[in-house]
Design an enzyme around this catalytic site. Structure first.
Site, short mmCIF file in Angstrom:
data_model
loop_
_atom_site.label_atom_id
_atom_site.label_comp_id
_atom_site.label_asym_id
_atom_site.label_seq_id
_atom_site.Cartn_x
_atom_site.Cartn_y
_atom_site.Cartn_z
N SER A 31 1.00 -1.11 0.00
CA SER A 31 0.08 0.17 0.22
C SER A 31 1.07 1.23 0.09
CB SER A 31 -0.73 0.50 1.62
OG SER A 31 -2.19 -0.84 1.16
N ASP A 330 -7.35 -8.43 3.94
CA ASP A 330 -5.96 -9.62 2.92
C ASP A 330 -5.37 -10.81 3.47
OD1 ASP A 330 -6.52 -7.58 0.48
OD2 ASP A 330 -5.05 -6.45 1.23
N LYS A 357 -11.51 -8.99 -4.81
CA LYS A 357 -10.69 -9.11 -4.33
C LYS A 357 -10.32 -9.26 -5.63
CE LYS A 357 -10.67 -7.04 -0.60
NZ LYS A 357 -10.01 -5.33 -0.63
C1 S3P Z 1 -5.72 -1.40 -0.49
C2 S3P Z 1 -7.03 -1.57 0.89
C3 S3P Z 1 -7.57 -2.89 0.68
C4 S3P Z 1 -6.72 -3.79 0.28
C5 S3P Z 1 -5.98 -4.25 -0.48
C6 S3P Z 1 -4.74 -2.44 -0.65
C7 S3P Z 1 -4.58 0.21 -0.30
O1 S3P Z 1 -8.30 -2.73 -0.37
O2 S3P Z 1 -7.61 -5.16 0.19
O3 S3P Z 1 -4.68 -4.68 -0.41
O4 S3P Z 1 -3.91 -0.21 -0.15
O5 S3P Z 1 -5.38 1.36 -0.26
P1 S3P Z 1 -10.34 -1.79 -0.10
O6 S3P Z 1 -9.88 -0.55 0.24
O7 S3P Z 1 -11.11 -2.30 -1.50
O8 S3P Z 1 -10.61 -2.80 0.68
#
Ligand code: S3P
Length: 448
Positions: A31, A330, A357
């Site tokens: 992220s 995740d 996902k």
């Molecule tokens: C993420 C947010 C999550 C997560 C993804 C990374 C991010 O998704 O599942 O792997 O970096 O903002 P969502 O915001 O759709 O829940």
């Protein structure tokens, strides 16, 4: 299936070996790595990044940033330098933006494009083309961006025309999603006024933290019981500021669960980010009786990090509340693996978001558990796993559906199940954890 239909799939299996021992550092947080490139693009000047995750997903975001005008250079392992354009000064990309498997990269960049007078085509692999994008396009349309074309149901390929005058809006996210929140805030960077995002459950806050790190004014206030109201003042002069990327807790989850379920194991996982909006798995595993010691807590690059000493543990089933989902969204596939080895039933509540996902993770996890002979059920949006008290038959072939976390989770299961676990394709592991196999082998895992 491989991400590229012309490339053959790379099956892999993992079988029970001895105890896992040693110390490892997982790769940089995915992220934060995506966001580091994006903020590098949005600053005028040079941003240095250390510890970047050099996985396919992040590299795709880097390529997209280059197409919008950034100059990006690799200085050494994990060390990158971005010469950015600044908010309001992006170039029209000369070619479609191919995000591969990356939901985060594509959605955040839709926010960036949505707030600028550029038109871009967003596309990706077969997995990304199935993922819902309307959740991003809807708020961007309220801000003035136009969707020139899209595939049925708001899927990629999508052609998005942004606006140089995005309207400052107040937006309540329909689901707890850092990606939706981030897309709106990134578009709001170029708005002539304040953009507010309201979330009823707090999602990861890396965008807000990085906005501040780069000099923007962001106010965060509590909203209801567990939510937040985030307000960004538009058109800040973002200033370059070095980014140090901590180790990804979502990648640390794999050696962590592997050590818990493999008898005799005792490992240390170093430099793991402990941001409370990302530590739901740790909380859950501790409730299950995991012997995990959090040591050497410190601050690195503005985030809390720690080393985790993890020992093989007798786990017991627990009830995981839906409210915890955003902080471990995740990690459910690998939690299901831990639950398979626990004593008693684990119920994971409120997993609707898992269906959208990289794959339908609820279905993919259930199929993997079935292949391994694990007693389980799906009840509405809940996943129920009845554990084998340390004993899992294994022996199945798991379909990964272009999903890196499904691939890694069931390889981890093979480290402790009676029979080896095989996956149909390991190629997608490179999206988030290219060194997975080597790092797990360093601890003693046996792949074939
Ligand atoms: C993420 C947010 C999550 C997560 C993804 C990374 C991010 O998704 O599942 O792997 O970096 O903002 P969502 O915001 O759709 O829940």
């Amino acid at each position: 299936m491989s991400s590229n239909p012309n490339i053959a799939a790379t099956p892999l299996s993992c079988r029970r070996g001895g105890a896992l021992k040693g110390a490892v550092r997982p790769p940089g947080d995915k992220s934060i790595s995506h966001r580091a490139f994006i903020f590098g693009l949005l600053c005028r000047g040079v941003t240095d990044i250390a510890g970047l995750l050099e996985g396919d997903d992040v590299m795709r975001t880097g390529e997209a940033c280059k197409a919008l005008g950034a100059r990006i250079e690799r200085i050494g392992e994990g060390n990158w330098r971005v010469a950015g354009m600044g908010v309001g000064a992006l170039l029209a990309p000369p070619h479609p933006l191919d995000f591969g498997n990356a939901g985060t990269g594509s959605r955040l960049m839709m926010g960036v494009v949505g707030g600028h007078a550029v038109t871009a085509t967003f596309d990706g692999d077969a997995s990304l083309r199935k993922r819902p994008m309307r959740r991003i396009l809807d708020p961007l349309a309220l801000m003035g961006a136009q969707v020139l074309s899209q595939t049925e149901g708001g899927r990629c390929p999508i052609v998005l025309r942004g606006t140089s005058e995005p309207a400052p809006i107040v937006y309540r996210t329909p689901v707890a999603s850092a990606q939706i929140k981030s897309a709106v805030l990134l578009a709001g960077l170029n708005a002539p006024g304040a953009t507010t995002v309201i979330e009823t459950e707090a999602s990861r806050d890396h965008t807000e933290k990085m906005l501040r790190h780069f000099g923007a004014e962001v106010e965060v206030a509590p909203e209801g019981v567990a939510g937040r109201r985030i307000t960004l003042k538009g058109r800040p002069e973002l200033r370059p500021n070095p980014v140090v990327v901590p180790a990804d807790p979502s990648s640390a989850a794999f050696p962590m669960v592997a050590a818990l379920i493999t008898p005799g194991s005792d490992i240390t996982i170093e430099g793991v980010m402990m941001n409370p909006l990302r530590t739901g798995l740790l909380t859950t595993l501790l409730e299950m009786g995991a012997e995990i010691e959090v040591v050497d807590q410190r601050l690195e690059g503005g985030e809390d990090v720690a080393n985790l000493r993890v020992r093989a543990s007798a786990l017991r089933g627990v009830d995981v509340p839906a409210a915890r989902a955003p902080s471990m969204i995740d990690e459910y596939p690998v939690l299901a693996v831990a639950a398979a080895f626990a004593q008693g039933e684990t119920r994971m509540r409120g997993l609707h978001e898992l269906r959208v996902k990289e794959s339908d993770r609820l279905a993919a996890v259930a199929a993997g558990l079935a292949a391994a002979g694990v007693d389980h059920a799906i009840d509405g949006d809940d996943l129920i796993v009845r554990g084998g008290d340390g004993d899992v038959r294994g022996g199945g072939l798991v379909e990964t559906h272009l999903d890196h976390r499904i691939a890694m989770s069931f390889l981890v299961m093979g480290m402790a199940s009676d029979r080896a676990m095989a996956i149909d394709d390991s190629a997608m592991i490179a999206t988030s954890f290219p060194a997975f196999r080597g790092l797990m082998e360093q601890l003693g895992a046996q792949f074939a």
